[in-house]
Design a protein around this motif. Structure first.
Motif, PDB file in Angstrom:
ATOM      1  N   ASN A 100      -5.648  12.131 -16.550  1.00 13.79           N
ATOM      2  CA  ASN A 100      -5.058  10.992 -17.250  1.00 13.79           C
ATOM      3  C   ASN A 100      -5.732   9.660 -16.928  1.00 13.79           C
ATOM      4  OD1 ASN A 100      -2.630  12.161 -18.756  1.00 13.79           O
ATOM      5  ND2 ASN A 100      -2.492  13.096 -16.717  1.00 13.79           N
ATOM      6  N   GLY A 101      -6.906   9.739 -16.315  1.00  9.96           N
ATOM      7  CA  GLY A 101      -7.683   8.509 -16.071  1.00  9.96           C
ATOM      8  C   GLY A 101      -6.990   7.518 -15.152  1.00  9.96           C
ATOM      9  N   ILE A 102      -6.293   8.042 -14.143  1.00  5.26           N
ATOM     10  CA  ILE A 102      -5.593   7.160 -13.189  1.00  5.26           C
ATOM     11  C   ILE A 102      -6.401   7.112 -11.888  1.00  5.26           C
ATOM     12  CG2 ILE A 102      -3.460   6.862 -11.859  1.00  5.26           C
ATOM     13  CD1 ILE A 102      -2.103   8.673 -14.046  1.00  5.26           C
ATOM     14  N   LYS A 103      -6.608   5.919 -11.372  1.00  5.95           N
ATOM     15  CA  LYS A 103      -7.368   5.781 -10.114  1.00  5.95           C
ATOM     16  C   LYS A 103      -6.470   6.122  -8.921  1.00  5.95           C
ATOM     17  CE  LYS A 103     -10.931   3.365 -12.040  1.00  5.95           C
ATOM     18  NZ  LYS A 103     -12.237   3.933 -12.220  1.00  5.95           N
ATOM     19  N   VAL A 104      -7.096   6.620  -7.858  1.00 11.04           N
ATOM     20  CA  VAL A 104      -6.351   7.084  -6.676  1.00 11.04           C
ATOM     21  C   VAL A 104      -7.088   6.630  -5.410  1.00 11.04           C
ATOM     22  CG1 VAL A 104      -5.616   9.139  -5.380  1.00 11.04           C
ATOM     23  CG2 VAL A 104      -5.566   9.172  -7.885  1.00 11.04           C
ATOM     24  N   ALA A 105      -6.327   6.236  -4.402  1.00  7.68           N
ATOM     25  CA  ALA A 105      -6.939   5.999  -3.082  1.00  7.68           C
ATOM     26  C   ALA A 105      -5.989   6.456  -1.990  1.00  7.68           C
ATOM     27  CB  ALA A 105      -7.259   4.523  -2.881  1.00  7.68           C
ATOM     28  N   ALA A 106      -6.577   6.976  -0.903  1.00 11.09           N
ATOM     29  CA  ALA A 106      -5.778   7.287   0.283  1.00 11.09           C
ATOM     30  C   ALA A 106      -5.554   6.003   1.061  1.00 11.09           C
ATOM     31  CB  ALA A 106      -6.518   8.291   1.158  1.00 11.09           C
ATOM     32  N   ARG A 107      -4.415   5.941   1.704  1.00 10.79           N
ATOM     33  CA  ARG A 107      -4.140   4.860   2.661  1.00 10.79           C
ATOM     34  C   ARG A 107      -3.796   5.520   3.988  1.00 10.79           C
ATOM     35  NH1 ARG A 107      -1.717  -0.561   2.606  1.00 10.79           N
ATOM     36  NH2 ARG A 107      -0.364  -0.821   4.398  1.00 10.79           N
ATOM     37  N   GLY A 108      -4.561   5.153   5.025  1.00 14.20           N
ATOM     38  CA  GLY A 108      -4.278   5.706   6.347  1.00 14.20           C
ATOM     39  C   GLY A 108      -3.172   4.887   6.982  1.00 14.20           C
ATOM     40  N   GLN A 109      -3.570   3.872   7.779  1.00 11.56           N
ATOM     41  CA  GLN A 109      -2.596   2.947   8.354  1.00 11.56           C
ATOM     42  C   GLN A 109      -2.763   1.552   7.744  1.00 11.56           C
ATOM     43  OE1 GLN A 109      -0.044   3.411  10.718  1.00 11.56           O
ATOM     44  NE2 GLN A 109      -0.357   5.544  10.175  1.00 11.56           N
ATOM     45  N   GLY A 110      -3.586   1.445   6.704  1.00  8.20           N
ATOM     46  CA  GLY A 110      -3.746   0.152   6.035  1.00  8.20           C
ATOM     47  C   GLY A 110      -4.410  -0.894   6.927  1.00  8.20           C
ATOM     48  N   HIS A 111      -5.328  -0.457   7.814  1.00 13.29           N
ATOM     49  CA  HIS A 111      -5.961  -1.412   8.719  1.00 13.29           C
ATOM     50  C   HIS A 111      -7.312  -1.915   8.227  1.00 13.29           C
ATOM     51  CE1 HIS A 111      -2.655  -0.526  11.343  1.00 13.29           C
ATOM     52  NE2 HIS A 111      -2.983  -1.626  11.993  1.00 13.29           N
ATOM     53  N   SER A 112      -7.613  -1.681   6.988  1.00 12.21           N
ATOM     54  CA  SER A 112      -8.740  -2.376   6.372  1.00 12.21           C
ATOM     55  C   SER A 112      -8.326  -3.830   6.180  1.00 12.21           C
ATOM     56  CB  SER A 112      -9.036  -1.784   4.992  1.00 12.21           C
ATOM     57  OG  SER A 112      -9.264  -0.422   5.110  1.00 12.21           O
ATOM     58  N   THR A 113      -9.307  -4.685   5.914  1.00 13.84           N
ATOM     59  CA  THR A 113      -8.950  -6.100   5.820  1.00 13.84           C
ATOM     60  C   THR A 113      -9.271  -6.716   4.455  1.00 13.84           C
ATOM     61  OG1 THR A 113     -11.080  -6.829   6.673  1.00 13.84           O
ATOM     62  CG2 THR A 113      -9.345  -6.413   8.302  1.00 13.84           C
ATOM     63  N   GLN A 114      -9.719  -5.896   3.504  1.00 18.07           N
ATOM     64  CA  GLN A 114     -10.135  -6.486   2.240  1.00 18.07           C
ATOM     65  C   GLN A 114      -9.767  -5.593   1.046  1.00 18.07           C
ATOM     66  OE1 GLN A 114     -14.180  -8.852   1.094  1.00 18.07           O
ATOM     67  NE2 GLN A 114     -14.398  -6.692   1.415  1.00 18.07           N
ATOM     68  N   GLY A 115      -8.612  -4.956   1.104  1.00 12.98           N
ATOM     69  CA  GLY A 115      -8.145  -4.176  -0.051  1.00 12.98           C
ATOM     70  C   GLY A 115      -8.838  -2.840  -0.223  1.00 12.98           C
ATOM     71  N   GLN A 116      -9.528  -2.345   0.796  1.00 12.08           N
ATOM     72  CA  GLN A 116     -10.305  -1.098   0.654  1.00 12.08           C
ATOM     73  C   GLN A 116      -9.435   0.097   0.302  1.00 12.08           C
ATOM     74  OE1 GLN A 116     -10.911  -3.425   3.012  1.00 12.08           O
ATOM     75  NE2 GLN A 116     -13.046  -3.467   3.623  1.00 12.08           N
ATOM     76  N   ALA A 117      -8.145   0.089   0.720  1.00  7.65           N
ATOM     77  CA  ALA A 117      -7.269   1.233   0.424  1.00  7.65           C
ATOM     78  C   ALA A 117      -6.308   0.919  -0.724  1.00  7.65           C
ATOM     79  CB  ALA A 117      -6.487   1.629   1.676  1.00  7.65           C
ATOM     80  N   GLN A 118      -6.570  -0.159  -1.456  1.00 14.31           N
ATOM     81  CA  GLN A 118      -5.662  -0.556  -2.548  1.00 14.31           C
ATOM     82  C   GLN A 118      -6.220  -0.120  -3.904  1.00 14.31           C
ATOM     83  OE1 GLN A 118      -4.654  -4.763  -2.265  1.00 14.31           O
ATOM     84  NE2 GLN A 118      -4.682  -4.664  -0.029  1.00 14.31           N
ATOM     85  N   VAL A 119      -5.311   0.028  -4.887  1.00  9.19           N
ATOM     86  CA  VAL A 119      -5.720   0.450  -6.238  1.00  9.19           C
ATOM     87  C   VAL A 119      -4.877  -0.295  -7.264  1.00  9.19           C
ATOM     88  CG1 VAL A 119      -6.271   2.437  -7.675  1.00  9.19           C
ATOM     89  CG2 VAL A 119      -5.664   2.790  -5.301  1.00  9.19           C
TER      90      VAL A 119
END
Ligand code: FAD
Length: 490
Positions: A100-119
């Motif tokens: 269905n053309g939906i983007k997906v990302a894993a989030r570990g503990q969200g300790h990136s600092t620039q949206g790397q685990a956001q979608v």
């Protein structure tokens, strides 16, 4: 509250929960449909909506949490958050998202600092619900991808076992750090964590669950490690274990002179007299910097280290040295009291425009010296400045990009933006970009969980000569390009 009232409240909540449960995805409106909405209207539902063991959440609080991270700089709101109840949930989610053309990302503990685990408008898979330690054996442990290093250590250290190399902050997720690299005070000897993992279970962007290792699906193994989530979600890992020492003696000593400090750090990773090697720049309170050596020697009771022999020949300022003994686990968990304090005073919630660079040793005195000479202490907001060395030959994962020189240093400004305003944070991110450009000119690399805006051209340069390998793996394992857009690589 009477038993009858509480039963009614419970039933009402359960029914509300059931009504809010997501039961489909509307392909025209491109939104999730709840049971209650489905009863009220007509929807163009996508076929094959999975029945999850866990839960797919669309409430405001869940979406807002997944639109934030440790940086508090970037906020991309997903349309749903999956809390998987099983590995199969991740497989089903990726397959459904792909169709269905939906983007997906894993989030570990969200300790990136620039949206790397956001979608933006996609699905965040909150890996923390896949956090079990499945097996601890004499030489390895099998964990789920969302487990944290502390979860593993709490089981292994009492059994006299440890991963050879650990991140400084052990509350990071294992899948998240293996997607990045995983460095710490033991890495000069054992390399990064991606060089100490024996096998991975990965759900690729094609929706396949694949086991990979040096002897099985090697190509995937090499691009999943330090792959920044581009080819798959790490749902399991077999991590190498070695005997854990009972105790650690932690030494510190201070230097006034940067070149002497850097030179001693290189000596220590060459002669290997200590078990850990790290260093920091700290404000001298008068507009300048002091350099702090922090090393440890492991020992068993009755076989205490010889301090004089260990510190011999080092050129720190006499009288500044100190030593402290602690159990090995307490050494690994040494940041916990500081983190508790920062949480308590609210500084953990400040914007964190961090910059984390790897600098070839030959250029480190110039680059670090010039940077610190121009750096007002306020620009780190009392955050730590890391300076410590690694042996290049211990870094073998092809996508963990580090300088091509025998020794290199991490140089990281782990800033708190003070005052914690968006304008102040944006100014510091711009400073990060300038530092990144200067470091790159000198053969440096970036450790990409930090806050440095990158163009596609920057990424190509970052990965050279492995860029082609990454592009081809992306086509193979994530053919529809749905995974981890927050890294901004593709
Ligand atoms: C306080 C603090 C201390 C740190 N200390 C260290 C340190 O000592 N050493 C070090 O190396 N790093 C350190 N880091 C950086 C850290 O390694 C990264 O943030 C890393 O990404 C892991 O954190 P995480 O589990 O929160 O992952 P996240 O930030 O949640 O995710 C990082 C990236 O990996 C992807 N990802 C997450 N989980 C998975 C998975 N299971 N499969 C595939 N992709 C996944 C995400 O989509 C995202 O792109 C630190 C960061 C902070 C904030």
């Amino acid at each position: 509250m009477s038993r009858e009232v509480s039963r009614r409240t419970f039933l009402r909540r359960s029914l509300a929960g059931a009504a809010a449960a997501v039961v489909g995805f509307d392909t025209v409106l491109r939104g999730w449909v709840s049971a209650a909405e489905l009863r009220r209207g007509h929807f163009a539902l996508a076929a094959g909506f999975p029945s999850f063991d866990g839960s797919l959440l669309t409430d405001g609080a869940s979406l807002a949490a997944a639109a934030d991270d440790f940086g508090h700089l970037v906020h991309r709101r997903p349309s749903a958050v999956l809390k998987p109840g099983s590995v199969n949930d991740v497989v089903e989610m990726v397959r459904f998202a792909r169709r269905n053309g939906i983007k997906v990302a894993a989030r570990g503990q969200g300790h990136s600092t620039q949206g790397q685990a956001q979608v933006e408008a996609g699905v965040v898979v909150d890996m923390s619900t896949l956090g079990a330690v499945r097996e601890v054996n004499a030489a390895d442990a099998l964990v789920e991808g969302g487990a944290r290093w502390i979860d593993l250590l709490q089981q292994t250290v009492p059994q006299g076992l440890t991963p050879p190399t650990l991140v400084d902050f052990i509350e990071l997720s294992i899948g998240g750090t293996l997607s990045l690299g995983g460095i710490g005070s033991q890495s000069f000897r054992f390399g990064p964590q991606v060089d100490n993992v024996l096998e991975l279970q990965v759900v690729t962007g094609a929706g396949e669950l694949v086991t990979c290792s040096p002897s099985q699906n090697r190509q995937l193994f090499d691009v999943a490690r330090s792959g920044l989530g581009q080819v798959g979600l790490v749902v399991g890992a077999r991590v190498r274990l070695i005997p854990a020492p009972p105790n650690a003696r932690l030494y510190e000593a201070f230097y006034n002179d940067l070149p002497a400090f850097l030179s001693d750090l290189e000596t220590l990773i060459d002669d290997g007299r200590f078990d850990t090697v790290q260093g920091f720049a700290v404000s001298d309170g008068a507009g300048g910097w002091l350099y702090q050596l922090e090393t440890t020697k492991y020992f068993a009771p009755g076989a205490e280290p010889n301090d004089a022999a260990l510190l011999a020949g080092l050129s720190f300022t006499p009288g500044t040295q100190a030593a402290q003994d602690m159990p090995y686990f307490d050494y690994l968990n040494r940041l916990a009291p500081l983190v508790a304090f920062l949480r308590q005073i609210g500084a953990w919630a400040f914007p964190h425009p961090w910059v984390n660079l790897f600098v070839p040793a030959a250029n480190a005195p110039t680059f670090i010296g010039e940077t610190l000479a121009d750096l007002p202490a306020e620009d780190v907001g009392q955050g730590p400045i890391l300076i410590y060395p690694f042996n290049r030959d211990k870094f073998t994962a092809p996508l963990f990009r580090v300088p091509d020189e025998r020794h290199f240093f991490v140089f990281a400004l782990l800033r708190n933006a003070v005052p914690p305003t968006p304008e102040r944070a944006a100014g510091l991110v711009a400073d990060n970009r300038a530092l990144f450009e200067r470091a790159t000119e000198l053969g440096g690399k970036r450790y990409p969980f930090d806050s440095v805006p990158m163009t596609r051209h920057d990424w190509q340069k970052h990965y050279q000569p492995a860029w082609g390998r990454l592009v081809s793996a992306k086509h193979t394992y994530d053919p529809d390009g749905i995974l981890t857009p927050g890294q901004g690589i593709f």
